[in-house]
Scaffold this motif. Sequence first.
Motif: not given
Lengths: 207, 207, 207, 207
Positions: C114, D79, D144
């Motif tokens: 990503q 994602s 993340e």
Amino acid sequence: MLDGGWVSAAAAVYMMHADCRRVQPECVSEVHSINCGHSNNRMSETRRVTLGQHWRLSGRHILSGDKHVEAFEQKVRASFARQQFMTTLGAEMASVGRGAVEIRLPFSLELTQQDQFVHAGAITSILDSACGYAALSVAPAKAEVLSVEFKVNLLSPAVGDVFVARAMVKRSGKTLCVCTADAFAVKGKEEKLIATMLATIIHLTPK
Amino acid sequence: MLDGGWVSAAAAVYMMHADCRRVQPECVSEVHSINCGHSNNRMSETRRVTLGQHWRLSGRHILSGDKHVEAFEQKVRASFARQQFMTTLGAEMASVGRGAVEIRLPFSLELTQQDQFVHAGAITSILDSACGYAALSVAPAKAEVLSVEFKVNLLSPAVGDVFVARAMVKRSGKTLCVCTADAFAVKGKEEKLIATMLATIIHLTPK
Amino acid sequence: MLDGGWVSAAAAVYMMHADCRRVQPECVSEVHSINCGHSNNRMSETRRVTLGQHWRLSGRHILSGDKHVEAFEQKVRASFARQQFMTTLGAEMASVGRGAVEIRLPFSLELTQQDQFVHAGAITSILDSACGYAALSVAPAKAEVLSVEFKVNLLSPAVGDVFVARAMVKRSGKTLCVCTADAFAVKGKEEKLIATMLATIIHLTPK
Amino acid sequence: MLDGGWVSAAAAVYMMHADCRRVQPECVSEVHSINCGHSNNRMSETRRVTLGQHWRLSGRHILSGDKHVEAFEQKVRASFARQQFMTTLGAEMASVGRGAVEIRLPFSLELTQQDQFVHAGAITSILDSACGYAALSVAPAKAEVLSVEFKVNLLSPAVGDVFVARAMVKRSGKTLCVCTADAFAVKGKEEKLIATMLATIIHLTPK
């Protein structure tokens, strides 16, 4: 309660047959179905027991002078008794099922690292022995086992009164056996997951 | 002699500066250049020492009442001294360099498994401590370290008089430090590689 | 330059014999001495070559129409050519030594995750193939290899023009072979260590 | 049915709330109780569903134009859609639960190794993405994730029509998240366990 699920299933499989003091063939095949990934779990909830029950019951089982101990269990317990390092640590073999082994280790200051948590090496030692004996419990009668390699993730500090390592056979092949094991810290009635192992064990057969 | 190469390089880096009893800044950067993968290895062969020499020299070093021990080495040795489990095993911190630590463990029957080899758990314990202290030796002054996870491959039965774990920092980041370590069985003048570890250690800084 | 040390030693061992286009028996035994842990590293610095040199030279070597390719190298290259997944990724076998293999993978957007770094799975794929072929290069003539398990540490984001996986045999036994491998991101003349693998491979011999 | 147990429990947890198209808070806490090791599994058998059902249902769920997709699922799917490598492999996100993710990969010759089994690297890729997204599904909203390391055991050759990677959060801490994942080869109605992963993922929060 997800991860503990398979452990409690293992306990259940083991305990279902506690009355007759044998691990029945159908039990064994059920234990081996861990490899197939299917969801044919038909055990009713009433047959499920908590791990604590399992542990206590199997503890009594050991002390009861029971004559009907399976050959694989005798072999595992005899080998464990020769592991002087387990004695040095203070570890005990709590239960031995077909493909499922539990070792317990009471806390001692002599096992600690710089923060007075039990050293990762001590926890790894009982996880490794538990995996090795789970592999031995499903090995051919004359085979011995040797750890090839293992990985351990340390999930929480090892703080508790007793530490329990529970190993299960994940896949048993002709030569290699893959086991998973979890270590828990026990404090009163609480158990906390503190480490997990993924291990490869080799079956050695004398020629 | 390939794999031992980097260990002997580490020994060389460490020993090059043994006269002045300090690890010089250029030494440190050289140790850290392990991360970059470049081949700027300009150490002459005359500066290289065998691991055996390194080990003996650093052994003497510890006992010599040397006043010029670096802060990182003091911190590592003080922490190691608090690890009661290392005392229980009979393990000693043999040498501490910046990013390179060696722990030795004499054979004892109390450490053995069913075949009278030293238990994988005991070897793993000194490998784990060696990795942790290699990581601590390059950590910020106030940081502590904790093992996140490790993998061990057992390469040969642990048979010998003394077992030596040599750990090196492979990459040290802001939060995580990756170390490799080898364990050797020493018998007379012979060393045999018996196990290898790849470990992840976390740097914990108090707020 | 520590960790790269053994790699450059491997390159040196390999290159020392580049003139005669054969890996000499003494070379092989030197490669195998990785198992013994001794520090009898007597290669002079002048014989050392940088990894970059190694890589470029061995690249030319492949293209040179050389008739004197060893049987183990032929076997490795033939097997690699059958790995369609390597073609899908765009990976090439850069060099094959006895116990030391290098695979390169040019950057492509099709390999990214990503954040447009190359996916850990793609890097792991070339590390795994490199370890497998390093193991195959030291296996008996009729043996095949299969990965049993591996662990990868991801050390830096995979950003670069080309990615190189360099694998070495750490220990080769009768059944199992343990390899280590490093992956580097190449950007211009710079190489950066981005990942490392510790792997177990099994030798399968047809009956 | 041992090992599959926790997976089917995960499926059950996920499916129990399928009617209301939300993962309820109590569901989440149940998923997180994987860490505690207690056996308070009170789900009745009637609520259990097979993995196949889970997979098919969740497959429909994705295609149904459902407006009530949770934020964590949207984040995970967005994602995943940016991972070009997954597209290159032909992998699809089959289902996203809180702490439980399933990715499927149809067989293709382009994914194979020298024996026309799917390459370990391709299987590892979907296991790694599944673990990463399982970790992301329980991370704070702005965090993340990045894989720190993983270990894979390859249990059987990857032969089948479709390959499924099922990942579960084992323990989620402040910084690190540990996941386990299994890969299965699907052939008709049969599923076979072919690989297992134990992975460490880091939560990265932008400052």
